[in-house]
Design a protein around this motif. Structure first.
Motif, PDB file in Angstrom:
ATOM      1  N   ARG A  10       0.843  -1.189   0.000  1.00  0.00           N
ATOM      2  CA  ARG A  10       0.000   0.000   0.000  1.00  0.00           C
ATOM      3  C   ARG A  10       0.881   1.243   0.000  1.00  0.00           C
ATOM      4  NH1 ARG A  10      -3.802  -1.090   5.005  1.00  0.00           N
ATOM      5  NH2 ARG A  10      -2.246  -2.692   5.455  1.00  0.00           N
ATOM      6  N   ARG A  11       0.349   2.322  -0.536  1.00  0.00           N
ATOM      7  CA  ARG A  11       1.074   3.591  -0.609  1.00  0.00           C
ATOM      8  C   ARG A  11       0.442   4.558   0.401  1.00  0.00           C
ATOM      9  NH1 ARG A  11       4.099   3.920  -5.402  1.00  0.00           N
ATOM     10  NH2 ARG A  11       3.919   6.197  -5.454  1.00  0.00           N
ATOM     11  N   ILE A  12       1.214   4.941   1.403  1.00  0.00           N
ATOM     12  CA  ILE A  12       0.720   5.758   2.501  1.00  0.00           C
ATOM     13  C   ILE A  12       1.461   7.093   2.492  1.00  0.00           C
ATOM     14  CG2 ILE A  12       0.467   5.915   5.006  1.00  0.00           C
ATOM     15  CD1 ILE A  12       0.446   2.825   5.035  1.00  0.00           C
ATOM     16  N   PRO A  13       0.773   8.215   2.268  1.00  0.00           N
ATOM     17  CA  PRO A  13       1.457   9.515   2.267  1.00  0.00           C
ATOM     18  C   PRO A  13       1.963   9.867   3.665  1.00  0.00           C
ATOM     19  CG  PRO A  13      -0.719   9.638   1.227  1.00  0.00           C
ATOM     20  CD  PRO A  13      -0.656   8.331   1.940  1.00  0.00           C
ATOM     21  N   LEU A  14       3.181  10.378   3.728  1.00  0.00           N
ATOM     22  CA  LEU A  14       3.773  10.852   4.970  1.00  0.00           C
ATOM     23  C   LEU A  14       4.128  12.322   4.815  1.00  0.00           C
ATOM     24  CD1 LEU A  14       6.235   7.929   5.859  1.00  0.00           C
ATOM     25  CD2 LEU A  14       3.950   8.345   6.808  1.00  0.00           C
ATOM     26  N   GLN A  15       3.751  13.119   5.806  1.00  0.00           N
ATOM     27  CA  GLN A  15       4.014  14.544   5.804  1.00  0.00           C
ATOM     28  C   GLN A  15       4.999  14.908   6.920  1.00  0.00           C
ATOM     29  OE1 GLN A  15       2.728  16.454   3.388  1.00  0.00           O
ATOM     30  NE2 GLN A  15       1.539  14.743   2.528  1.00  0.00           N
ATOM     31  N   HIS A  16       5.497  16.124   6.849  1.00  0.00           N
ATOM     32  CA  HIS A  16       6.389  16.669   7.862  1.00  0.00           C
ATOM     33  C   HIS A  16       5.746  16.539   9.251  1.00  0.00           C
ATOM     34  CE1 HIS A  16       9.349  19.373   9.629  1.00  0.00           C
ATOM     35  NE2 HIS A  16       8.412  20.248   9.956  1.00  0.00           N
ATOM     36  N   GLY A  17       6.442  15.863  10.156  1.00  0.00           N
ATOM     37  CA  GLY A  17       5.944  15.689  11.509  1.00  0.00           C
ATOM     38  C   GLY A  17       5.169  14.418  11.761  1.00  0.00           C
ATOM     39  N   ASP A  18       4.884  13.640  10.732  1.00  0.00           N
ATOM     40  CA  ASP A  18       4.158  12.384  10.926  1.00  0.00           C
ATOM     41  C   ASP A  18       5.063  11.325  11.557  1.00  0.00           C
ATOM     42  OD1 ASP A  18       1.949  13.518   9.765  1.00  0.00           O
ATOM     43  OD2 ASP A  18       2.055  12.360   7.897  1.00  0.00           O
ATOM     44  N   VAL A  19       4.438  10.434  12.326  1.00  0.00           N
ATOM     45  CA  VAL A  19       5.137   9.298  12.924  1.00  0.00           C
ATOM     46  C   VAL A  19       4.385   8.024  12.561  1.00  0.00           C
ATOM     47  CG1 VAL A  19       5.885   8.195  15.075  1.00  0.00           C
ATOM     48  CG2 VAL A  19       6.026  10.685  14.836  1.00  0.00           C
ATOM     49  N   PHE A  20       5.132   7.009  12.163  1.00  0.00           N
ATOM     50  CA  PHE A  20       4.550   5.696  11.874  1.00  0.00           C
ATOM     51  C   PHE A  20       5.196   4.714  12.836  1.00  0.00           C
ATOM     52  CE2 PHE A  20       3.486   1.797   9.756  1.00  0.00           C
ATOM     53  CZ  PHE A  20       2.379   2.069   8.967  1.00  0.00           C
ATOM     54  N   ALA A  21       4.380   3.955  13.559  1.00  0.00           N
ATOM     55  CA  ALA A  21       4.906   2.985  14.531  1.00  0.00           C
ATOM     56  C   ALA A  21       4.294   1.616  14.242  1.00  0.00           C
ATOM     57  CB  ALA A  21       4.584   3.425  15.949  1.00  0.00           C
TER      58      ALA A  21
END
Length: 216
Positions: A169-180
Motif C-alpha cells: 500500500r502507498r501511505i502519504p507521509l508529511q512533515h511531523g508524521d510518525v509511523f509505529a
C-alpha cells in the motif's frame, strides 16, 4: 497523555490504524520538529551523513548516520549494528534526550508502552532517493516496536505484507508524521518510493527520517 512537546489531544489529528500492530500518528512530531532538526544537525556534525555500500557493492541512494549506543551499518560484509562509527572507529553520538522521549511517547501512543530505543538510524533523502522493500530484522528482540519519524519533504511510505512479493500500500507521509509498528506487524516489508522534487521550509530539498529501534 499530557506532554509539552506534543499537540493538545483535542487539537491533534486522529491516529490512523493501518493494520493490527501498525498505526500512523499524523503530526505527532510537528511541534518538536525545529528542535529535532537542530539535534540532528548536532549528531551529523559528529558523525556526518554518508552513502554506505550494500552487501552487493552498490552505494545506497540515501545518506545515513546514527546516534545511540548502536548504529546500523552496511558494507560488503552485510547488514548489522555496531557500537562504533566505521568511518572514525569512535562511538556514535549519544541519542539526544528529546529523540528518546519522542520515541517513547509515540510508541506508547501506538500501544507499545515502555519502549526504550538504543539505536536511531537517521536517513537523508534527496529527490530521487528511495528505500526498497525490506524487513527490519537485524535486531535481537522482535517484541520491540519500530518508530519512524518523517521530517521535511513529503514521502510515500510503501507498506507491504509478510512476504516481499505481497502488494504494498502507498501511505502519504508529511512533515511531523510518525509511523509505529510492532506485534503482528513487526516484520512487515516496508520502504519509501522515490522522493519527488521539492523544497520544504524546514529542510530544503530533502526529507529526514528517524528510525528508532531496540537493537541490542
Amino acid at each position: 497523555m499530557t506532554t509539552a512537546c506534543l499537540f493538545d489531544d483535542l487539537a491533534a489529528p486522529a491516529d490512523i490504524p493501518i493494520d493490527p500492530g501498525a498505526v500512523l500518528l499524523p503530526g505527532f512530531a510537528l511541534a518538536d520538529a525545529p528542535a529535532l532538526l537542530a539535534a540532528i544537525d548536532a549528531v551529523a556534525a559528529a558523525a556526518p551523513f554518508r552513502h554506505m555500500v550494500t552487501p552487493g557493492g552498490f552505494p545506497m541512494s540515501v545518506g545515513t548516520t546514527s546516534c545511540g549506543l548502536l548504529g546500523w551499518i552496511t558494507d560488503r560484509r552485510g547488514y548489522r549494528y555496531s557500537g562504533a562509527d566505521p568511518d572514525t572507529n569512535r562511538p556514535w553520538p549519544a541519542m539526544p534526550p528529546l529523540l528518546q522521549r519522542l520515541a517513547f511517547d509515540a510508541a506508547a501512543r501506538a500501544g507499545f508502552a515502555g519502549f526504550t530505543p538504543d539505536a536511531c538510524l537517521i536517513n537523508r533523502y534527496a529527490p530521487g532517493a528511495k528505500m526498497a522493500l525490506h524487513q527490519d530484522k537485524d535486531e535481537r528482540d522482535f517484541t520491540q516496536p519500530i518508530v519512524s519519524v518523517s521530517l521535511g519533504l513529503p514521502a510515500t511510505f510503501l507498506w507491504g505484507g509478510d512476504a516481499r512479493g505481497d502488494k504494498a500500500r502507498r501511505i502519504p507521509l508529511q512533515h511531523g508524521d510518525v509511523f509505529a509498528w510492532g506485534g503482528p506487524a513487526r516484520l512487515r516489508f516496508h520502504g519509501i518510493a522515490p522522493l519527488k522534487d521539492g523544497e520544504h521550509p524546514a529542510t530544503g530539498a530533502c526529507r529526514i527520517n528517524l528510525t528508532f529501534r531496540k537493537a541490542g
